[in-house]
Scaffold this motif. Structure first.
Motif, PDB file in Angstrom:
ATOM      1  N   SER A  83     -30.076  13.135  24.869  1.00  0.00           N
ATOM      2  CA  SER A  83     -30.250  13.622  26.241  1.00  0.00           C
ATOM      3  C   SER A  83     -29.156  14.633  26.528  1.00  0.00           C
ATOM      4  O   SER A  83     -27.966  14.323  26.401  1.00  0.00           O
ATOM      5  CB  SER A  83     -30.161  12.464  27.239  1.00  0.00           C
ATOM      6  OG  SER A  83     -31.143  11.496  26.958  1.00  0.00           O
ATOM      7  N   VAL A  84     -29.554  15.852  26.917  1.00  0.00           N
ATOM      8  CA  VAL A  84     -28.603  16.941  27.125  1.00  0.00           C
ATOM      9  C   VAL A  84     -28.797  17.506  28.528  1.00  0.00           C
ATOM     10  O   VAL A  84     -29.929  17.694  28.978  1.00  0.00           O
ATOM     11  CB  VAL A  84     -28.821  18.063  26.075  1.00  0.00           C
ATOM     12  CG1 VAL A  84     -27.788  19.159  26.237  1.00  0.00           C
ATOM     13  CG2 VAL A  84     -28.776  17.492  24.672  1.00  0.00           C
ATOM     14  N   GLU A  85     -27.674  17.778  29.214  1.00  0.00           N
ATOM     15  CA  GLU A  85     -27.722  18.332  30.574  1.00  0.00           C
ATOM     16  C   GLU A  85     -26.696  19.452  30.734  1.00  0.00           C
ATOM     17  O   GLU A  85     -25.664  19.459  30.075  1.00  0.00           O
ATOM     18  CB  GLU A  85     -27.400  17.249  31.605  1.00  0.00           C
ATOM     19  CG  GLU A  85     -28.370  16.102  31.634  1.00  0.00           C
ATOM     20  CD  GLU A  85     -27.949  15.031  32.636  1.00  0.00           C
ATOM     21  OE1 GLU A  85     -26.766  15.031  33.069  1.00  0.00           O
ATOM     22  OE2 GLU A  85     -28.787  14.191  32.968  1.00  0.00           O
ATOM     23  N   ASN A  86     -26.982  20.378  31.629  1.00  0.00           N
ATOM     24  CA  ASN A  86     -26.051  21.414  32.096  1.00  0.00           C
ATOM     25  C   ASN A  86     -25.536  22.349  31.008  1.00  0.00           C
ATOM     26  O   ASN A  86     -24.383  22.780  31.049  1.00  0.00           O
ATOM     27  CB  ASN A  86     -24.853  20.781  32.825  1.00  0.00           C
ATOM     28  CG  ASN A  86     -25.263  19.918  33.995  1.00  0.00           C
ATOM     29  OD1 ASN A  86     -26.188  20.258  34.728  1.00  0.00           O
ATOM     30  ND2 ASN A  86     -24.599  18.802  34.159  1.00  0.00           N
ATOM     31  N   THR A  87     -26.363  22.689  30.041  1.00  0.00           N
ATOM     32  CA  THR A  87     -25.905  23.590  28.982  1.00  0.00           C
ATOM     33  C   THR A  87     -25.927  25.043  29.409  1.00  0.00           C
ATOM     34  O   THR A  87     -25.172  25.850  28.877  1.00  0.00           O
ATOM     35  CB  THR A  87     -26.779  23.455  27.720  1.00  0.00           C
ATOM     36  OG1 THR A  87     -28.118  23.823  28.049  1.00  0.00           O
ATOM     37  CG2 THR A  87     -26.717  22.058  27.161  1.00  0.00           C
ATOM     38  N   GLY A  90     -39.338  13.795  12.274  1.00  0.00           N
ATOM     39  CA  GLY A  90     -40.341  13.710  13.333  1.00  0.00           C
ATOM     40  C   GLY A  90     -39.666  13.688  14.689  1.00  0.00           C
ATOM     41  O   GLY A  90     -38.449  13.799  14.808  1.00  0.00           O
ATOM     42  N   GLY A  91     -40.463  13.539  15.715  1.00  0.00           N
ATOM     43  CA  GLY A  91     -39.954  13.485  17.080  1.00  0.00           C
ATOM     44  C   GLY A  91     -40.097  14.818  17.775  1.00  0.00           C
ATOM     45  O   GLY A  91     -40.714  15.755  17.267  1.00  0.00           O
ATOM     46  N   SER A  92     -39.505  14.905  18.958  1.00  0.00           N
ATOM     47  CA  SER A  92     -39.655  16.102  19.795  1.00  0.00           C
ATOM     48  C   SER A  92     -38.429  17.011  19.765  1.00  0.00           C
ATOM     49  O   SER A  92     -38.367  17.972  20.536  1.00  0.00           O
ATOM     50  CB  SER A  92     -39.927  15.665  21.240  1.00  0.00           C
ATOM     51  OG  SER A  92     -38.845  14.884  21.734  1.00  0.00           O
ATOM     52  N   HIS A  93     -37.463  16.731  18.912  1.00  0.00           N
ATOM     53  CA  HIS A  93     -36.249  17.545  18.846  1.00  0.00           C
ATOM     54  C   HIS A  93     -36.613  18.960  18.408  1.00  0.00           C
ATOM     55  O   HIS A  93     -37.328  19.143  17.425  1.00  0.00           O
ATOM     56  CB  HIS A  93     -35.252  16.926  17.859  1.00  0.00           C
ATOM     57  CG  HIS A  93     -33.869  17.475  17.965  1.00  0.00           C
ATOM     58  ND1 HIS A  93     -33.517  18.703  17.462  1.00  0.00           N
ATOM     59  CD2 HIS A  93     -32.751  16.958  18.521  1.00  0.00           C
ATOM     60  CE1 HIS A  93     -32.241  18.924  17.707  1.00  0.00           C
ATOM     61  NE2 HIS A  93     -31.746  17.872  18.344  1.00  0.00           N
ATOM     62  N   PRO A  94     -36.118  20.000  19.126  1.00  0.00           N
ATOM     63  CA  PRO A  94     -36.509  21.373  18.796  1.00  0.00           C
ATOM     64  C   PRO A  94     -36.034  21.861  17.420  1.00  0.00           C
ATOM     65  O   PRO A  94     -36.630  22.772  16.852  1.00  0.00           O
ATOM     66  CB  PRO A  94     -35.883  22.219  19.918  1.00  0.00           C
ATOM     67  CG  PRO A  94     -34.844  21.355  20.546  1.00  0.00           C
ATOM     68  CD  PRO A  94     -35.242  19.939  20.298  1.00  0.00           C
ATOM     69  N   GLN A  95     -34.991  21.282  16.873  1.00  0.00           N
ATOM     70  CA  GLN A  95     -34.491  21.652  15.541  1.00  0.00           C
ATOM     71  C   GLN A  95     -34.417  20.401  14.671  1.00  0.00           C
ATOM     72  O   GLN A  95     -33.398  20.104  14.060  1.00  0.00           O
ATOM     73  CB  GLN A  95     -33.117  22.308  15.643  1.00  0.00           C
ATOM     74  CG  GLN A  95     -33.119  23.634  16.360  1.00  0.00           C
ATOM     75  CD  GLN A  95     -31.738  24.255  16.365  1.00  0.00           C
ATOM     76  OE1 GLN A  95     -30.734  23.562  16.479  1.00  0.00           O
ATOM     77  NE2 GLN A  95     -31.693  25.569  16.231  1.00  0.00           N
ATOM     78  N   VAL A  99     -28.351  26.911  28.695  1.00  0.00           N
ATOM     79  CA  VAL A  99     -29.170  27.555  27.668  1.00  0.00           C
ATOM     80  C   VAL A  99     -30.624  27.150  27.907  1.00  0.00           C
ATOM     81  O   VAL A  99     -30.936  25.956  28.022  1.00  0.00           O
ATOM     82  CB  VAL A  99     -28.722  27.127  26.253  1.00  0.00           C
ATOM     83  CG1 VAL A  99     -29.625  27.730  25.205  1.00  0.00           C
ATOM     84  CG2 VAL A  99     -27.274  27.508  26.025  1.00  0.00           C
ATOM     85  N   THR A 100     -31.494  28.141  27.989  1.00  0.00           N
ATOM     86  CA  THR A 100     -32.908  27.869  28.242  1.00  0.00           C
ATOM     87  C   THR A 100     -33.500  26.992  27.144  1.00  0.00           C
ATOM     88  O   THR A 100     -33.354  27.263  25.962  1.00  0.00           O
ATOM     89  CB  THR A 100     -33.704  29.187  28.307  1.00  0.00           C
ATOM     90  OG1 THR A 100     -33.088  30.035  29.277  1.00  0.00           O
ATOM     91  CG2 THR A 100     -35.152  28.939  28.671  1.00  0.00           C
ATOM     92  N   GLY A 101     -34.129  25.900  27.562  1.00  0.00           N
ATOM     93  CA  GLY A 101     -34.794  25.002  26.635  1.00  0.00           C
ATOM     94  C   GLY A 101     -33.891  23.982  25.962  1.00  0.00           C
ATOM     95  O   GLY A 101     -34.362  23.140  25.207  1.00  0.00           O
ATOM     96  N   ALA A 102     -32.586  24.064  26.218  1.00  0.00           N
ATOM     97  CA  ALA A 102     -31.663  23.141  25.557  1.00  0.00           C
ATOM     98  C   ALA A 102     -31.492  21.842  26.329  1.00  0.00           C
ATOM     99  O   ALA A 102     -31.151  20.823  25.743  1.00  0.00           O
ATOM    100  CB  ALA A 102     -30.308  23.796  25.354  1.00  0.00           C
TER     101      ALA A 102
END
Length: 191
Positions: A87-91, A108-113, A93-96
């Motif tokens: 869980s990431v907040e306040n970066t 697998g999973g929904s992680h972008p990288q 960076v768009t989409g981060a």
């Protein structure tokens, strides 16, 4: 760790199984003519201890974890050893920002990288210091540079290589910035 311990036990037993009959044959074989020196003590507290005669029994077959799975099947959902929720907040960076699932082995999973993150985790897991340090929080009282790296915060919860993980990261000082950067690409690169 368990795999290494089991393999060590198997190798040790196999070496002993071949060494004991050979030593018995040389100490009391038909070619012996007189006393043969041996490593068995004849006086002292260990004199009563006598080695067992005959070969050691062969070890039983070990479970499938030595081969990397049970019965050769390593693709079941229960075999995933790394499953993290990031869980990431306040970066800024768009989409981060957001909550992402990451599974490794298979990826697998929904992680972008996802693949890059799994590769980073595998790289850290390959070294002892990486396994000990990757998710460890900065110890209280550590002297860190007072550099503010932004308001980004993250929480990582789940299992990594079968170990429980529950940690937070931020960019509030130099130690936390370095820690965040060591977790990229599990965490977004916000430099």
């Amino acid at each position: 760790m368990l795999r290494r311990l089991a393999l060590t036990a198997v190798v040790s037993l196999a070496a002993l199984a071949t060494a004991v009959p050979a030593s018995i044959a040389t100490a009391s074989g038909p070619a012996s003519s007189g006393p043969v020196p041996s490593a068995v003590p004849t006086t002292g507290p260990f004199a009563a201890a006598r080695p067992a005669l005959g070969p050691l029994p062969m070890p039983l077959p070990l479970p499938g974890f030595l081969e990397g799975g049970e019965g050769g099947e390593g693709t079941g959902a229960g075999d995933v050893r790394t499953r993290l929720t990031v869980s990431v907040e306040n970066t800024g960076v768009t989409g981060a920002d957001g909550t992402f699932e990451l599974e490794c082995g298979p990826t697998g999973g929904s992680h972008p990288q996802g693949q890059a993150a799994c590769d980073r985790l595998a790289e850290a897991g390959a070294t002892r210091s990486g396994r000990q340090e990757l998710f460890r929080e900065t110890p209280e009282g550590t002297m860190c540079t007072m550099i503010h790296g932004g308001d980004a915060t993250a929480r990582i919860v789940g299992t990594w290589e079968g170990r429980a993980v529950d940690t937070t990261a931020s960019r509030r000082d130099g130690c936390e910035i370095a820690r965040w950067n060591s977790l990229v690409p599990v965490l977004p690169d916000v430099r």
